[in-house]
Write a protein that holds these residues in place. Structure first.
Motif, PDB file in Angstrom:
ATOM      1  N   ASP A 257       0.838  -1.191   0.000  1.00 15.72           N
ATOM      2  CA  ASP A 257       0.000   0.000   0.000  1.00 15.72           C
ATOM      3  C   ASP A 257       0.878   1.247   0.000  1.00 15.72           C
ATOM      4  OD1 ASP A 257      -0.841  -0.202   3.542  1.00 15.72           O
ATOM      5  OD2 ASP A 257       1.007   0.306   2.503  1.00 15.72           O
ATOM      6  N   ASP A 258       0.270   2.347   0.198  1.00 15.76           N
ATOM      7  CA  ASP A 258       0.999   3.593   0.016  1.00 15.76           C
ATOM      8  C   ASP A 258       1.548   4.134   1.334  1.00 15.76           C
ATOM      9  OD1 ASP A 258       2.065   5.494  -1.604  1.00 15.76           O
ATOM     10  OD2 ASP A 258       0.396   6.889  -1.295  1.00 15.76           O
ATOM     11  N   LYS A 259       1.666   3.293   2.335  1.00 20.10           N
ATOM     12  CA  LYS A 259       2.277   3.759   3.583  1.00 20.10           C
ATOM     13  C   LYS A 259       3.731   4.115   3.291  1.00 20.10           C
ATOM     14  CE  LYS A 259      -0.430   0.859   6.597  1.00 20.10           C
ATOM     15  NZ  LYS A 259      -0.483  -0.490   7.104  1.00 20.10           N
ATOM     16  N   PRO A 260       4.222   5.186   3.890  1.00 20.34           N
ATOM     17  CA  PRO A 260       5.618   5.535   3.628  1.00 20.34           C
ATOM     18  C   PRO A 260       6.545   4.384   4.011  1.00 20.34           C
ATOM     19  CG  PRO A 260       4.523   7.256   4.852  1.00 20.34           C
ATOM     20  CD  PRO A 260       3.578   6.107   4.805  1.00 20.34           C
ATOM     21  N   ARG A 261       7.476   4.089   3.140  1.00 17.88           N
ATOM     22  CA  ARG A 261       8.416   3.019   3.459  1.00 17.88           C
ATOM     23  C   ARG A 261       9.445   3.568   4.449  1.00 17.88           C
ATOM     24  NH1 ARG A 261      10.546   0.582  -1.882  1.00 17.88           N
ATOM     25  NH2 ARG A 261      10.925  -1.300  -0.732  1.00 17.88           N
ATOM     26  N   MET A 262      10.373   2.725   4.762  1.00 19.96           N
ATOM     27  CA  MET A 262      11.335   3.076   5.790  1.00 19.96           C
ATOM     28  C   MET A 262      12.115   4.341   5.468  1.00 19.96           C
ATOM     29  SD  MET A 262      12.133   2.017   8.545  1.00 19.96           S
ATOM     30  CE  MET A 262      11.030   0.683   8.191  1.00 19.96           C
ATOM     31  N   ARG A 263      12.066   5.311   6.369  1.00 24.84           N
ATOM     32  CA  ARG A 263      12.916   6.494   6.220  1.00 24.84           C
ATOM     33  C   ARG A 263      14.305   6.127   6.699  1.00 24.84           C
ATOM     34  NH1 ARG A 263       9.070   7.523   4.119  1.00 24.84           N
ATOM     35  NH2 ARG A 263       7.655   9.293   4.201  1.00 24.84           N
ATOM     36  N   MET A 264      15.276   6.889   6.246  1.00 20.63           N
ATOM     37  CA  MET A 264      16.651   6.589   6.627  1.00 20.63           C
ATOM     38  C   MET A 264      16.843   6.669   8.146  1.00 20.63           C
ATOM     39  SD  MET A 264      18.241   5.689   4.066  1.00 20.63           S
ATOM     40  CE  MET A 264      19.961   5.798   4.530  1.00 20.63           C
ATOM     41  N   ASP A 352      16.990  -3.378   1.373  1.00 27.24           N
ATOM     42  CA  ASP A 352      18.380  -3.228   1.795  1.00 27.24           C
ATOM     43  C   ASP A 352      18.503  -3.230   3.323  1.00 27.24           C
ATOM     44  OD1 ASP A 352      17.116  -0.819   1.874  1.00 27.24           O
ATOM     45  OD2 ASP A 352      18.872   0.372   1.344  1.00 27.24           O
TER      46      ASP A 352
END
Lengths: 443, 255
Positions: A257-264, A352
């Motif tokens: 879905d469009d949930k933000p993926r992992m931020r740095m 990653d």
């Protein structure tokens, strides 16, 4: 800027060099020089018959080892890398892609030549010409390998375009291409080594001229052939390669879905959770594997302590790492769990980060074993007064382990579930090196 | 040369399995074609073949008269393609990626900047334009991939399941943009399982089943169909064309 310059500019910008890489690179220089002190005896085994002695022999074997990886790497950068999929959607002349890839690859060889120059630096203090030859074998051998690999893969790729070629046959040809390239490259590297030896003997100048002619001719012909076929048939070969490479299943795509993926900034906390999960899983499910790892280490240490003296101890770090690469490496276990559950693939976690966590978990799981194996090698060596070899074992045993784990984690993106055969290949290379290096020491 | 895309009798096999079986289709300028079919019908394979990313066992594909396999660079000059498994430069920002594509496709600085600004606005990526793509969400990455395909306004745009994971606002804005694009003469081939989105956007509906064309309907054909209360006309058409009449009956009984 011309389209070619645009391509080079953005493709280079998309591969930034982090500060950590720069620091590691700079640190590698004194480390390589130290390693060289540890490996090479002051006499270097130089005789009038063999003016290259041990160092040239070692340069040859190191180049062979690097060529084994490079021949696969060339196929990767020309056909399999993610950015090729993106670039191939746009109207870019194949010549520009060829120039970009060759530029990047040759630049990589140049970057590797500085640590190798540091490796040969102690030798150059007493034998400057020989040091130069060793570096020449490394740089020249790898450049030859790149040219031959590019030519071979294009030759093989072009041959798969014939209508009579079945999909299975095409897949086999693509699989075999790096191995064929490696075989040809090794012959040329051997010729390069002989050229180096001939150049060190003034009376063998005719042979040197002939060998240099053959080597340069092979390089020019390979590059020329690869360039011509690449320019004419690249997109057709690429399409065929993509068809035969693997069939990708993207079933989970529909569920992202469009949930933000992992931020740095969030990555480290999630990564530590994943590491904890991996270690717990491994310790609880694979007690017998842990015991096997300790068993290998203990048996190896007992064998070493009970040996009164050993003349070719150079191979020991390789042999210490090879068996558990094949038998008990935690990467296989953790990776197979990932494929079994598929849970992480459906979660909003960058791949990653998952790979980093797995690497860290491997390091933590294996830490006691690596310490035991290293001490088991280093202590008896110091006891026998073999301090050169002890330094080598101290650097190489953990180094080989870290390198093998890192390589495996990179391989998973390329080979998916087929990492195990790749690991066997890696272990086989270590074993070959273990026997080849002492042989070169004896010669 | 009236058609932008000319697909002639293409066949693609994976071993014994025939993914696409003698398929032919043409798309004219200004047409917006929905490519519909169940999973495994051969939509993605056909689209990858149009983009020259898979080798055909038979048949030919021409984009603006350029054979995809014989003149790959020239064919790509007229094509914008977003595959199902998108691949982007992860260490470029969204804006840098679009600038890169615009320059590769020969746009001058002013034109490319205008197009990039417009597309970033439509994709709601204005705030994220200077962030690295590796920090984007799945939906944001998909939107920037679509923007990259559209930035140079090629004659043909092929979108393979590109609306998966997009928020409703972006879906609406991009649909409106694609409408304007086709009204200006661009041709669009779009695969999606979101039939409700395709119905107002597309002018033609091409239904694929087991690698073969089982229906090629215009919007007028759809308008003339009798309405059913339990499902949209396009859904009914799709189920009928793919021989899933029992599912239609089940719907009807439920109603």
């Amino acid at each position: 800027m011309s389209p070619r310059q645009v391509l080079i500019h953005y493709a280079t910008a998309s591969k930034p060099t982090g500060m950590r890489s720069v620091v590691l690179y700079i640190l590698s220089l004194p480390l390589m020089a130290l390693l060289s002190w540890g490996i090479l005896e002051p006499s270097y085994g130089i005789t009038p018959d063999q003016p290259g002695g041990i160092p040239l022999e070692m340069a040859f074997w190191l180049t062979c080892l690097a060529s084994a990886f490079l021949s696969f790497f060339v196929m990767e950068v020309l056909f399999r890398r993610q950015d090729i999929k993106f670039l191939s959607q746009h109207p870019i002349l194949p010549q520009a892609i060829f120039a970009l890839r060759m530029r990047q690859t040759f630049f990589g060889i140049l970057r590797s030549s500085l640590p190798m120059a540091a490796f040969w630096f102690p030798l150059s203090l007493t034998h400057p010409m020989l040091g130069l030859m060793c570096l020449g074998v490394w740089v020249g051998g790898l450049c030859l390998c790149v040219a031959v690999s590019a030519a071979t893969i294009m030759y093989v790729g072009q041959s798969t375009l014939e209508p009579s070629t079945t999909r299975q046959a095409a897949a086999s040809k693509f699989t075999a291409a790096p191995a064929i390239a490696l075989a040809i490259s090794l012959i040329l590297v051997l010729l390069l080594k002989l050229l180096g030896e001939a150049l060190l003997k003034p009376q063998a100048m005719d042979a040197a001229m002939t060998a240099s002619g053959i080597v340069m001719g092979a390089f020019a012909a390979s590059m020329g052939y690869a360039y011509v076929v690449f320019s004419r048939r690249y997109y057709a070969v690429l399409a065929n390669f993509s068809d035969n490479d693997m069939v990708l299943l993207n079933a989970h795509y529909a569920y992202i879905d469009d949930k933000p993926r992992m931020r740095m900034l969030e990555a480290p906390s999630v990564r530590s959770l994943l590491v904890t999960k991996d270690i717990l899983q491994f310790r609880r499910r694979h007690t017998s594997t842990m015991l096997l790892m300790v068993g290998i280490a203990v048996l190896g240490a007992i064998a070493l302590f009970s040996t009164p003296s050993y003349s070719h101890e150079l191979f020991l770090p390789f042999l210490a790492v090879a068996p558990y690469l094949m038998l008990v490496h935690p990467w296989h276990v953790l990776q197979s769990e990932r494929f079994e559950t598929g849970l992480l693939d459906t979660m909003p976690i960058a791949s990653d980060v998952i790979a980093q966590a797995k690497r860290l978990a491997c390091f933590q799981i294996m830490f006691p074993y690596v310490v035991m194996a290293t001490l088991g090698l280093v202590v008896p060596m110091l006891f026998h007064g073999l301090w050169h070899s002890a330094i080598l074992a101290l650097v190489c045993t953990p180094g080989l382990y870290i390198a093998s784990t890192w390589i495996m984690s990179r391989m998973v993106y390329r080979f998916g579930q087929a990492t195990r055969p790749v690991t066997y290949l890696l272990a086989a290379l270590f074993v070959i090196s273990a026997f080849a290096l002492p042989t070169s020491m004896m010669s | 040369m009236n058609c932008v895309l000319d697909v002639q009798q293409i066949t693609k096999k994976y071993g014994e399995f025939t993914a696409v079986d003698g398929l032919s289709m043409q798309i004219a300028p200004g047409e917006s074609v929905a490519f519909i079919g169940p999973n495994g019908a051969g939509k993605s394979t056909t689209m990858r073949a149009i983009a020259g990313m898979t080798r055909l066992d038979a048949g030919s594909i021409r984009i603006m008269g350029n054979d995809v396999s014989q003149a790959p660079v020239e064919a790509r000059r007229h094509l914008g393609f977003v595959p199902q498994d998108i691949a982007l430069y992860q260490h470029l920002t969204g804006e840098e990626l679009l600038t890169f594509v615009a320059k590769i496709r020969g746009l001058d600085t002013q034109t490319s900047q205008t197009a990039i600004d417009e597309l970033l606005e439509i994709c709601d990526l204005g705030q994220a334009r200077r962030r690295l793509i590796r920090e984007y969400s799945g939906g944001m990455a998909r939107k920037v991939a679509m923007a990259a395909a559209l930035v140079a306004r090629p004659e043909l745009v092929v979108l393979d399941e590109s609306f998966v994971g997009l928020d409703p606002e972006s879906t609406f804005r991009l649909s409106q943009y694609l409408k304007r694009y086709t009204q200006a003469g661009g041709a669009l081939l779009l695969s999606s399982h979101i039939l409700d989105m395709l119905e107002p956007l597309c002018t033609r509906f091409f239904i694929l089943h087991k690698g073969q064309c089982v229906g090629d309907f215009s919007r007028n054909d759809l308008k003339n169909m009798p309405a059913t209360p339990e499902m949209s006309k396009l859904t009914a058409l799709y189920l009928r064309s793919t021989e899933q009449t029992e599912l239609m009956d089940a719907f009807a009984q439920k109603e």
